[in-house]
Design a protein around this motif. Sequence first.
Motif, PDB file in Angstrom:
ATOM      1  N   GLN A 169       0.864  -1.185   0.000  1.00 52.82           N
ATOM      2  CA  GLN A 169       0.000   0.000   0.000  1.00 52.82           C
ATOM      3  C   GLN A 169       0.895   1.228   0.000  1.00 52.82           C
ATOM      4  O   GLN A 169       1.877   1.293   0.749  1.00 52.82           O
ATOM      5  N   TYR A 170       0.561   2.182  -0.843  1.00 55.01           N
ATOM      6  CA  TYR A 170       1.280   3.447  -0.909  1.00 55.01           C
ATOM      7  C   TYR A 170       0.297   4.531  -0.502  1.00 55.01           C
ATOM      8  O   TYR A 170      -0.712   4.759  -1.176  1.00 55.01           O
ATOM      9  N   VAL A 171       0.573   5.186   0.611  1.00 53.66           N
ATOM     10  CA  VAL A 171      -0.325   6.219   1.120  1.00 53.66           C
ATOM     11  C   VAL A 171       0.254   7.580   0.782  1.00 53.66           C
ATOM     12  O   VAL A 171       1.355   7.936   1.233  1.00 53.66           O
ATOM     13  N   PHE A 172      -0.483   8.337  -0.013  1.00 53.80           N
ATOM     14  CA  PHE A 172      -0.049   9.665  -0.430  1.00 53.80           C
ATOM     15  C   PHE A 172      -0.792  10.711   0.381  1.00 53.80           C
ATOM     16  O   PHE A 172      -2.019  10.733   0.415  1.00 53.80           O
ATOM     17  N   ILE A 173      -0.026  11.583   1.036  1.00 52.26           N
ATOM     18  CA  ILE A 173      -0.631  12.652   1.818  1.00 52.26           C
ATOM     19  C   ILE A 173      -0.844  13.838   0.898  1.00 52.26           C
ATOM     20  O   ILE A 173       0.091  14.531   0.513  1.00 52.26           O
ATOM     21  N   ASP A 213      -4.534   1.784 -14.261  1.00 48.75           N
ATOM     22  CA  ASP A 213      -3.834   1.104 -15.351  1.00 48.75           C
ATOM     23  C   ASP A 213      -3.158  -0.182 -14.906  1.00 48.75           C
ATOM     24  O   ASP A 213      -3.175  -1.179 -15.638  1.00 48.75           O
ATOM     25  N   ARG A 214      -2.540  -0.146 -13.689  1.00 47.28           N
ATOM     26  CA  ARG A 214      -1.686  -1.273 -13.302  1.00 47.28           C
ATOM     27  C   ARG A 214      -1.965  -1.796 -11.903  1.00 47.28           C
ATOM     28  O   ARG A 214      -1.283  -2.706 -11.435  1.00 47.28           O
ATOM     29  N   GLY A 215      -2.938  -1.212 -11.233  1.00 50.65           N
ATOM     30  CA  GLY A 215      -3.255  -1.685  -9.891  1.00 50.65           C
ATOM     31  C   GLY A 215      -2.297  -1.206  -8.831  1.00 50.65           C
ATOM     32  O   GLY A 215      -2.189  -1.827  -7.760  1.00 50.65           O
ATOM     33  N   PHE A 216      -1.569  -0.112  -9.108  1.00 47.30           N
ATOM     34  CA  PHE A 216      -0.669   0.424  -8.085  1.00 47.30           C
ATOM     35  C   PHE A 216      -1.496   0.718  -6.829  1.00 47.30           C
ATOM     36  O   PHE A 216      -2.488   1.446  -6.883  1.00 47.30           O
ATOM     37  N   PRO A 217      -1.100   0.183  -5.659  1.00 49.82           N
ATOM     38  CA  PRO A 217      -1.987   0.160  -4.489  1.00 49.82           C
ATOM     39  C   PRO A 217      -2.012   1.469  -3.692  1.00 49.82           C
ATOM     40  O   PRO A 217      -1.584   1.543  -2.543  1.00 49.82           O
ATOM     41  N   VAL A 218      -2.554   2.497  -4.290  1.00 48.74           N
ATOM     42  CA  VAL A 218      -2.519   3.816  -3.657  1.00 48.74           C
ATOM     43  C   VAL A 218      -3.741   4.047  -2.768  1.00 48.74           C
ATOM     44  O   VAL A 218      -4.849   3.603  -3.063  1.00 48.74           O
ATOM     45  N   THR A 219      -3.490   4.740  -1.673  1.00 49.26           N
ATOM     46  CA  THR A 219      -4.539   5.337  -0.844  1.00 49.26           C
ATOM     47  C   THR A 219      -4.189   6.806  -0.701  1.00 49.26           C
ATOM     48  O   THR A 219      -3.049   7.147  -0.369  1.00 49.26           O
ATOM     49  N   ILE A 220      -5.155   7.677  -0.964  1.00 48.02           N
ATOM     50  CA  ILE A 220      -4.939   9.116  -0.873  1.00 48.02           C
ATOM     51  C   ILE A 220      -5.647   9.646   0.367  1.00 48.02           C
ATOM     52  O   ILE A 220      -6.817   9.333   0.598  1.00 48.02           O
ATOM     53  N   VAL A 221      -4.921  10.426   1.162  1.00 49.56           N
ATOM     54  CA  VAL A 221      -5.549  11.058   2.320  1.00 49.56           C
ATOM     55  C   VAL A 221      -5.421  12.571   2.188  1.00 49.56           C
ATOM     56  O   VAL A 221      -4.404  13.083   1.719  1.00 49.56           O
ATOM     57  N   ARG A 222      -6.477  13.268   2.584  1.00 51.10           N
ATOM     58  CA  ARG A 222      -6.524  14.722   2.447  1.00 51.10           C
ATOM     59  C   ARG A 222      -6.802  15.358   3.806  1.00 51.10           C
ATOM     60  O   ARG A 222      -7.960  15.596   4.166  1.00 51.10           O
ATOM     61  N   PRO A 223      -5.754  15.664   4.564  1.00 46.52           N
ATOM     62  CA  PRO A 223      -5.950  16.418   5.800  1.00 46.52           C
ATOM     63  C   PRO A 223      -6.151  17.895   5.483  1.00 46.52           C
ATOM     64  O   PRO A 223      -5.756  18.380   4.420  1.00 46.52           O
ATOM     65  N   SER A 224      -6.786  18.593   6.413  1.00 47.47           N
ATOM     66  CA  SER A 224      -6.904  20.045   6.304  1.00 47.47           C
ATOM     67  C   SER A 224      -5.988  20.658   7.354  1.00 47.47           C
ATOM     68  O   SER A 224      -4.915  20.127   7.625  1.00 47.47           O
ATOM     69  N   HIS A 225      -6.385  21.741   7.971  1.00 47.45           N
ATOM     70  CA  HIS A 225      -5.509  22.458   8.907  1.00 47.45           C
ATOM     71  C   HIS A 225      -5.285  21.598  10.151  1.00 47.45           C
ATOM     72  O   HIS A 225      -6.191  21.391  10.959  1.00 47.45           O
ATOM     73  N   THR A 226      -4.084  21.082  10.276  1.00 46.37           N
ATOM     74  CA  THR A 226      -3.718  20.215  11.390  1.00 46.37           C
ATOM     75  C   THR A 226      -2.637  20.916  12.209  1.00 46.37           C
ATOM     76  O   THR A 226      -1.730  21.538  11.660  1.00 46.37           O
ATOM     77  N   GLU A 258      -8.742   4.336  -3.012  1.00 43.54           N
ATOM     78  CA  GLU A 258      -9.696   5.314  -2.509  1.00 43.54           C
ATOM     79  C   GLU A 258      -8.996   6.562  -1.983  1.00 43.54           C
ATOM     80  O   GLU A 258      -7.808   6.546  -1.653  1.00 43.54           O
ATOM     81  N   ALA A 259      -9.781   7.632  -1.855  1.00 39.59           N
ATOM     82  CA  ALA A 259      -9.314   8.878  -1.243  1.00 39.59           C
ATOM     83  C   ALA A 259     -10.186   9.177  -0.038  1.00 39.59           C
ATOM     84  O   ALA A 259     -11.400   8.915  -0.048  1.00 39.59           O
ATOM     85  N   PHE A 260      -9.560   9.733   1.003  1.00 42.83           N
ATOM     86  CA  PHE A 260     -10.266   9.999   2.257  1.00 42.83           C
ATOM     87  C   PHE A 260      -9.899  11.377   2.790  1.00 42.83           C
ATOM     88  O   PHE A 260      -8.714  11.744   2.843  1.00 42.83           O
ATOM     89  N   THR A 261     -10.913  12.119   3.197  1.00 39.85           N
ATOM     90  CA  THR A 261     -10.683  13.320   3.984  1.00 39.85           C
ATOM     91  C   THR A 261     -10.425  12.881   5.417  1.00 39.85           C
ATOM     92  O   THR A 261     -11.201  12.098   5.970  1.00 39.85           O
TER      93      THR A 261
END
Length: 329
Positions: free
Chosen positions: A93-97, A142-155, A213-216
């Motif tokens: 899993q690759y989690v992108f902030i 395209d290739r099933g790269f296992p990404v999860t995107i997270v979107r934080p706001s003002h932390t 998926e992407a998550f706030t």
Amino acid sequence: MASILFIGGTGIISAACVRDAVAAGHRVTVLNRGRGSRAIPDEVERLDADVRDRNAVRAAVTGRRFDVVAQFLAFTPDQVRADVELFEGRCGQYVFISSASAYQTPPSRLPVTESTPLRNPFWQYSRDKIACEDLLVAAYRDRGFPVTIVRPSHTYDERALPTLGGWTDIARMREGRPVLVHGDGTSLWTITHSDDVAVAFTGLLQHPAAVGEAFTITGTHAPTWDQIYEWLADAAGVAHPDLVHVASETIAAAAPEIGPTLLGDKAHSMVFDVSKVRALVPGFRTTVTFDEGARRILAYFDAHPEEQERDADHDALSDRLAAHARAVV
């Protein structure tokens, strides 16, 4: 127990996520230059490399495979593309902030959800994050790269003041001098303690429903900006702060260096629906509201006077714009 590589690990959000991942029993490795000022737990393995030196990063992780790679320090598509080349087939899993500032700004409706369009015409940082997301979504499709995107706001944490002028605003409050508040002070602003964000973040690690998926990940606490400044004033021992409201556009024109972050983020009411992440991480909720957060911030800065940095430019800006606002009235 998962093996997790944090690229970063000493920032406001990433340091809290490292602590939470360790507390959850994961095997944590942190890759950075080793210069961060936030403490890393003793259990954490450290890899010393400049993340902008791709050869150094590659050498540091050669022969390694991680269940999760969490990328906190990628801000442009080129940086993300290099990660895909390096970690494809070497992580589960690759989690992108990313950033909640990538959402439509100003939003056409509230609350903002994950289906809100991504568009920010004011801030290049946000547009770059959108471009990074586009690249990663394409790699997943395209290739099933296992990404999860997270979107934080003002932390924030105890070392991060959320006001326009940082410590300068606190010093001015204590001196009885006017402090700028953008807009009319009534816009709603979601502000979340890093410890709360970390709970959501850790809960998404190795969750099969999180891939693709992407998550706030923000709290549900959205005070007005006036409340934020007033809570800080109360924590600073100031009963009646002299708050002066100035249009965000006026501040941005007078201080171009903060214009993009102001017009591209803080100038607009931002309230988020976080039901998507809570469906996967039901324990995630707001536990630290900013009245308590303000007390923690002031306690930290009062205990560390060496970090009470005064900004002469912001002092001058505050005096000038406050005087103009009152002259107009």
